[in-house]
Design an enzyme around this catalytic site. Sequence first.
Site, short mmCIF file in Angstrom:
data_model
loop_
_atom_site.label_atom_id
_atom_site.label_comp_id
_atom_site.label_asym_id
_atom_site.label_seq_id
_atom_site.Cartn_x
_atom_site.Cartn_y
_atom_site.Cartn_z
N HIS A 1 -12.41 -10.95 -1.58
CA HIS A 1 -11.96 -12.35 -1.54
C HIS A 1 -12.58 -13.10 -0.37
O HIS A 1 -12.92 -12.51 0.64
CB HIS A 1 -10.45 -12.42 -1.41
CG HIS A 1 -9.72 -11.80 -2.55
ND1 HIS A 1 -8.36 -11.85 -2.67
CD2 HIS A 1 -10.16 -11.11 -3.63
CE1 HIS A 1 -7.99 -11.22 -3.77
NE2 HIS A 1 -9.06 -10.75 -4.36
N ASP B 1 -14.79 -7.23 -5.98
CA ASP B 1 -13.47 -7.68 -5.55
C ASP B 1 -13.34 -7.85 -4.04
O ASP B 1 -12.60 -7.13 -3.38
CB ASP B 1 -12.39 -6.71 -6.09
CG ASP B 1 -10.99 -7.27 -5.88
OD1 ASP B 1 -10.86 -8.40 -5.37
OD2 ASP B 1 -10.02 -6.56 -6.21
N ARG C 1 0.82 -1.21 0.00
CA ARG C 1 0.00 0.00 0.00
C ARG C 1 0.85 1.26 0.00
O ARG C 1 0.36 2.36 0.18
CB ARG C 1 -0.97 0.01 1.18
CG ARG C 1 -1.75 -1.28 1.22
CD ARG C 1 -3.12 -1.19 1.85
NE ARG C 1 -3.74 -2.48 1.78
CZ ARG C 1 -4.50 -2.91 0.79
NH1 ARG C 1 -4.77 -2.10 -0.22
NH2 ARG C 1 -5.02 -4.11 0.80
N GLU D 1 -2.61 -9.21 -14.09
CA GLU D 1 -3.64 -9.94 -13.35
C GLU D 1 -5.02 -9.62 -13.93
O GLU D 1 -5.32 -8.48 -14.28
CB GLU D 1 -3.58 -9.56 -11.86
CG GLU D 1 -4.59 -10.33 -11.01
CD GLU D 1 -4.26 -10.30 -9.52
OE1 GLU D 1 -3.12 -9.94 -9.16
OE2 GLU D 1 -5.16 -10.65 -8.73
N GLU E 1 -4.56 -16.49 -1.87
CA GLU E 1 -4.15 -15.17 -1.36
C GLU E 1 -5.19 -14.45 -0.53
O GLU E 1 -5.00 -13.29 -0.18
CB GLU E 1 -3.62 -14.27 -2.49
CG GLU E 1 -4.53 -14.15 -3.67
CD GLU E 1 -4.14 -13.01 -4.60
OE1 GLU E 1 -5.01 -12.62 -5.37
OE2 GLU E 1 -3.01 -12.50 -4.51
N HIS F 1 -11.57 -12.61 -9.08
CA HIS F 1 -11.70 -11.47 -9.99
C HIS F 1 -12.46 -11.84 -11.27
O HIS F 1 -13.32 -11.08 -11.70
CB HIS F 1 -10.33 -10.92 -10.37
CG HIS F 1 -9.58 -10.34 -9.20
ND1 HIS F 1 -8.29 -9.88 -9.30
CD2 HIS F 1 -9.95 -10.15 -7.92
CE1 HIS F 1 -7.88 -9.43 -8.13
NE2 HIS F 1 -8.86 -9.60 -7.27
N HIS G 1 -1.33 -5.58 -10.87
CA HIS G 1 -2.64 -5.11 -11.35
C HIS G 1 -2.36 -4.10 -12.45
O HIS G 1 -1.66 -3.11 -12.21
CB HIS G 1 -3.42 -4.47 -10.21
CG HIS G 1 -3.72 -5.43 -9.09
ND1 HIS G 1 -4.41 -5.08 -7.95
CD2 HIS G 1 -3.41 -6.74 -8.94
CE1 HIS G 1 -4.51 -6.14 -7.16
NE2 HIS G 1 -3.91 -7.15 -7.74
N TYR H 1 -0.04 -2.51 -4.78
CA TYR H 1 -1.39 -2.10 -5.25
C TYR H 1 -1.38 -0.64 -5.69
O TYR H 1 -2.18 -0.23 -6.53
CB TYR H 1 -2.41 -2.24 -4.12
CG TYR H 1 -2.63 -3.65 -3.64
CD1 TYR H 1 -2.79 -4.70 -4.55
CD2 TYR H 1 -2.69 -3.94 -2.28
CE1 TYR H 1 -3.01 -5.99 -4.11
CE2 TYR H 1 -2.90 -5.24 -1.84
CZ TYR H 1 -3.06 -6.25 -2.75
OH TYR H 1 -3.27 -7.53 -2.32
N ASP I 1 -6.99 -14.60 -11.67
CA ASP I 1 -7.49 -14.59 -10.30
C ASP I 1 -8.94 -15.08 -10.34
O ASP I 1 -9.80 -14.45 -10.97
CB ASP I 1 -7.39 -13.17 -9.72
CG ASP I 1 -7.77 -13.12 -8.25
OD1 ASP I 1 -8.87 -13.59 -7.91
OD2 ASP I 1 -6.98 -12.58 -7.45
N HIS J 1 4.33 -10.31 -6.22
CA HIS J 1 3.21 -9.41 -6.48
C HIS J 1 3.64 -7.95 -6.31
O HIS J 1 4.22 -7.59 -5.29
CB HIS J 1 2.07 -9.73 -5.51
CG HIS J 1 0.73 -9.21 -5.95
ND1 HIS J 1 0.50 -7.87 -6.23
CD2 HIS J 1 -0.45 -9.84 -6.17
CE1 HIS J 1 -0.77 -7.71 -6.59
NE2 HIS J 1 -1.37 -8.90 -6.58
N HIS K 1 -4.44 -17.18 -9.22
CA HIS K 1 -4.70 -16.84 -7.83
C HIS K 1 -5.99 -17.55 -7.46
O HIS K 1 -7.02 -17.33 -8.11
CB HIS K 1 -4.91 -15.33 -7.66
CG HIS K 1 -3.64 -14.54 -7.69
ND1 HIS K 1 -3.63 -13.17 -7.81
CD2 HIS K 1 -2.35 -14.94 -7.61
CE1 HIS K 1 -2.37 -12.76 -7.80
NE2 HIS K 1 -1.59 -13.80 -7.69
#
Length: 277
Positions: free
Chosen positions: A225, A223, A37, A142, A255, A178, A107, A70, A175, A67, A210
């Site tokens: 999870h 989105d 982040r 992704e 994840e 997603h 992403h 974000y 994913d 990864h 994913h």
Amino acid sequence: MQYIGCHLSATGGYQAMVKTAQSIDANTFAFFTRNPRGSKAKKEDPKDAQLATQILCRENFGPLVAHGAYTMNLCTADPEARAFAAEILTDDLRRMVSLPGNFYNFHPGSHVGQGVEQGIDYIASALKRVLSHGYPVKVLLETMAGKGSEIGGKFQELKAIIDAVGSDNVGVCLDTCHVYDGGYDIVNDLDGVLGEFDRIVGLDRLCALHLNDSKNPFASHKDRHECIGRGSLGEETFRRIVNHPLLQGKPMILETPNELPGYAAEIKMLRKMGENS
Ligand code: FE
Ligand code: FE
Ligand code: ZN
């Protein structure tokens, strides 16, 4: 060979992640290359990476799936922020040099009102520039849920980026949460979705998955999870995915945040599903 693993904390370094992976019967894993982040990255430790690479090889691990952050948006509107995102991407791929032959997934970005085409343009030109350095890592776009102005919620968008970059070093990480959230019905028609992916992008570009269940119903574009089997995808969907002939040998990464024993239980369940069919 079935490569199943989960997202792990990179705090202790690469060898520590390998050790943790082994303790939960994982033979691949994912980790954040930097603060997901923010943008801060850890100090590099080439010796740790080198020793970890030796163990991964000796223990027959599948490719790892690093990864990106974000916050890295290659198609944001502000030119300076866009340049900064490209810098972060370059630094991430450069860091992957110490872990050769693995994947780096991120992403694609959010066009924040500039339009899908402009967004795709920015992402592709940044990627093209970064990939010209020739780092030994394959970059995976992704598949996204299509939340807000996210790019990558449609297979056509991923294909457009791949075509514009024109490199063999770009692939896709699918994913499960997603795509279902994005409107691809892998619950009722996994074959149909994979067929569509093949027609539009080409299955040779599909490099990793994913595995996440979803808190929301089909095509919600939200989105959120959920742990395997506890959401709208359900256990059966994952049984089909784990056993699908077209998905064999591709690293599958859990994840949805879970404690280690939770991940261990999910990995055990997925491995069992893979044996019983
Ligand atoms: Fe992701
Ligand atoms: Fe994901
Ligand atoms: Zn997500």
